[in-house]
Write a protein that holds these residues in place. Structure first.
Motif, mmCIF file in Angstrom:
data_model
loop_
_atom_site.group_PDB
_atom_site.id
_atom_site.type_symbol
_atom_site.label_atom_id
_atom_site.label_comp_id
_atom_site.label_asym_id
_atom_site.label_seq_id
_atom_site.Cartn_x
_atom_site.Cartn_y
_atom_site.Cartn_z
ATOM 1 N N ARG A 151 0.851 -1.211 0.000
ATOM 2 C CA ARG A 151 0.000 0.000 0.000
ATOM 3 C C ARG A 151 0.875 1.245 0.000
ATOM 4 N NH1 ARG A 151 -4.532 0.393 -1.875
ATOM 5 N NH2 ARG A 151 -3.566 2.189 -2.815
ATOM 6 N N LYS A 152 1.884 1.219 0.866
ATOM 7 C CA LYS A 152 2.783 2.378 0.998
ATOM 8 C C LYS A 152 3.507 2.634 -0.334
ATOM 9 C CE LYS A 152 5.568 5.374 2.934
ATOM 10 N NZ LYS A 152 5.089 6.744 3.014
ATOM 11 N N LEU A 153 4.023 1.548 -0.943
ATOM 12 C CA LEU A 153 4.767 1.713 -2.200
ATOM 13 C C LEU A 153 3.845 2.272 -3.281
ATOM 14 C CD1 LEU A 153 7.006 -1.498 -2.415
ATOM 15 C CD2 LEU A 153 7.541 0.741 -1.471
ATOM 16 N N LYS A 154 2.650 1.716 -3.348
ATOM 17 C CA LYS A 154 1.713 2.153 -4.388
ATOM 18 C C LYS A 154 1.355 3.633 -4.185
ATOM 19 C CE LYS A 154 -2.320 0.680 -6.909
ATOM 20 N NZ LYS A 154 -1.866 0.361 -8.246
ATOM 21 N N ASP A 155 1.083 4.005 -2.927
ATOM 22 C CA ASP A 155 0.724 5.403 -2.645
ATOM 23 C C ASP A 155 1.880 6.346 -2.968
ATOM 24 O OD1 ASP A 155 -1.722 4.528 -1.878
ATOM 25 O OD2 ASP A 155 -1.366 4.707 0.284
ATOM 26 N N THR A 156 3.110 5.829 -2.884
ATOM 27 C CA THR A 156 4.286 6.666 -3.178
ATOM 28 C C THR A 156 4.519 6.788 -4.680
ATOM 29 O OG1 THR A 156 5.237 5.776 -1.148
ATOM 30 C CG2 THR A 156 6.746 6.950 -2.550
ATOM 31 N N GLY A 157 3.868 5.928 -5.466
ATOM 32 C CA GLY A 157 4.025 6.012 -6.923
ATOM 33 C C GLY A 157 4.905 4.933 -7.523
ATOM 34 N N VAL A 158 5.342 3.966 -6.677
ATOM 35 C CA VAL A 158 6.124 2.839 -7.220
ATOM 36 C C VAL A 158 5.140 1.935 -7.970
ATOM 37 C CG1 VAL A 158 7.555 0.835 -6.620
ATOM 38 C CG2 VAL A 158 7.685 2.929 -5.229
ATOM 39 N N LYS A 159 5.493 1.531 -9.195
ATOM 40 C CA LYS A 159 4.628 0.623 -9.963
ATOM 41 C C LYS A 159 4.766 -0.794 -9.397
ATOM 42 C CE LYS A 159 3.114 3.438 -13.182
ATOM 43 N NZ LYS A 159 1.920 4.115 -12.681
ATOM 44 N N ILE A 160 3.646 -1.456 -9.222
ATOM 45 C CA ILE A 160 3.655 -2.809 -8.661
ATOM 46 C C ILE A 160 3.446 -3.813 -9.790
ATOM 47 C CG2 ILE A 160 2.602 -4.365 -6.965
ATOM 48 C CD1 ILE A 160 3.748 -1.853 -5.631
ATOM 49 N N ALA A 161 4.359 -4.788 -9.905
ATOM 50 C CA ALA A 161 4.270 -5.812 -10.949
ATOM 51 C C ALA A 161 4.127 -7.185 -10.294
ATOM 52 C CB ALA A 161 5.515 -5.785 -11.828
#
Ligand code: ADP
Length: 307
Positions: A151-161
């Motif tokens: 959640r944190k990574l996604k909210d920061t703008g990191v693309k999740i694969a």
């Protein structure tokens, strides 16, 4: 410089050679993807996030990560643990079978090492990759740590694969796998499944059911691998099915999907289009399956890269 983090487990691989001797190497789906991504796109910073032990075998494994130019800042050491192990056996007809010893492996501890500093580092990545195997390896009690991190990574703008890479034996039952996969599908920007993931888990064996299913999960970029047949791609801008040129003389399809993922994600990170990235993924995978084992020797691969 573009940067990707991949979460997973690298295992010690033992395979039989002629004469009954065992060959030892290192492999695991996310690790294989990391290796091929880096070999194809040396300008991308590729980092592996995992836990190993404090034993000599773990030291050797980390040395092999380094020899592949893979970043090891997030390779943690779990006390009194050792890497997982698997052995490939080949019967008289050439059929391969896999036996695993990974239930207590060090990699299961990875979420215990997630500190604010680790989160901060992962937030600096462009892409975070994990698979259904990475998910299954995390101790069930630690899964909420993983989802909070996502959640944190996604909210920061990191693309999740995410590649589902469904392995029935790693899950308590299908329901447990489906619950975790649903969360992954909803979180992921890029999903790279194989047709079989859906056939085994959801009973879908045709593209239209898979498309409908994925459409309901708001996935930005969906790349479905279908062996030697085609790759189906769906993104906001386009829907296309790209034919694959079957290669002849296939020796071992281990790591076909993983090497495809590495080539595809590396190409996307470098700004190539979806169609061009599929071509890169397919070319790498088509080469890898002409050789035994998950990881083709570096010397052989260098020649391929020079072509
Ligand atoms: P997985 O390992 O996830 O099951 P696939 O079997 O779909 O993946 O294969 C992954 C990729 O490997 C395919 O998209 C294709 O590019 C390549 N591939 C697999 N089999 C062949 C083949 N016989 N000839 C050429 N390419 C192949």
């Amino acid at each position: 410089m573009r940067r990707i983090y991949l979460l997973g487990e690298c295992m010690v691989e033992l395979s039989q050679t002629s004469g009954g001797l065992l060959k030892q190497s290192y492999a695991g789906d996310a690790y294989n993807t990391a290796v091929y991504l880096k070999r194809m796109f040396s300008e991308v910073q590729v980092n592996f996030f995992t836990t190993v032990g404090e034993d000599q075998l773990s030291d050797n494994m980390v040395t092999s990560f380094e020899s592949e130019q893979i970043g090891t800042d997030l390779v943690f050491r779990a006390k009194d643990k050792a890497p997982g192990l698997y052995m490939i056996d080949t019967d008289d007809d050439g059929e391969r079978s896999f036996t695993y010893w990974r239930e207590c492996s060090a990699a299961r501890q990875a979420m215990q090492f997630v500190t604010a500093e680790v989160v901060g580092q992962l937030c600096m990545g462009d892409v975070f990759f994990f698979s259904g195997i990475s998910l299954a390896v995390i101790e069930p009690n630690d899964r909420e740590i993983f989802w909070l991190l996502m959640r944190k990574l996604k909210d920061t703008g990191v693309k999740i694969a995410f590649d589902p890479n469904y392995r029935a034996r790693m899950w308590k039952d299908k329901t447990e796998a489906k619950i975790q996969f649903e969360r992954a599908f909803r979180m992921a920007d890029l999903v790279l499944p194989g047709i079989e993931d859906f056939t085994q888990l959801y009973g879908f064996d045709d593209l239209s059911s898979i498309k409908k299913f994925c459409g309901a999960h708001g996935i930005d970029e969906l790349i479905i691998k279908n062996g030697a047949k085609s790759v189906y791609c769906m993104s906001e801008q386009q829907v296309q099915e790209i034919e694959i040129s079957p290669v002849s003389g296939v020796v071992d399809t281990t790591s076909a999907g993983d090497s495809f993922n590495g080539g595809y994600m590396g190409a996307r990170l470098q700004g190539l289009s979806i169609a061009d990235s599929v071509a890169v993924g397919a070319t790498v995978a088509g080469f890898v399956i002409l050789h035994p084992g998950a990881i083709v020797p570096n010397q052989t691969f260098t020649k391929f890269n020079e072509q």
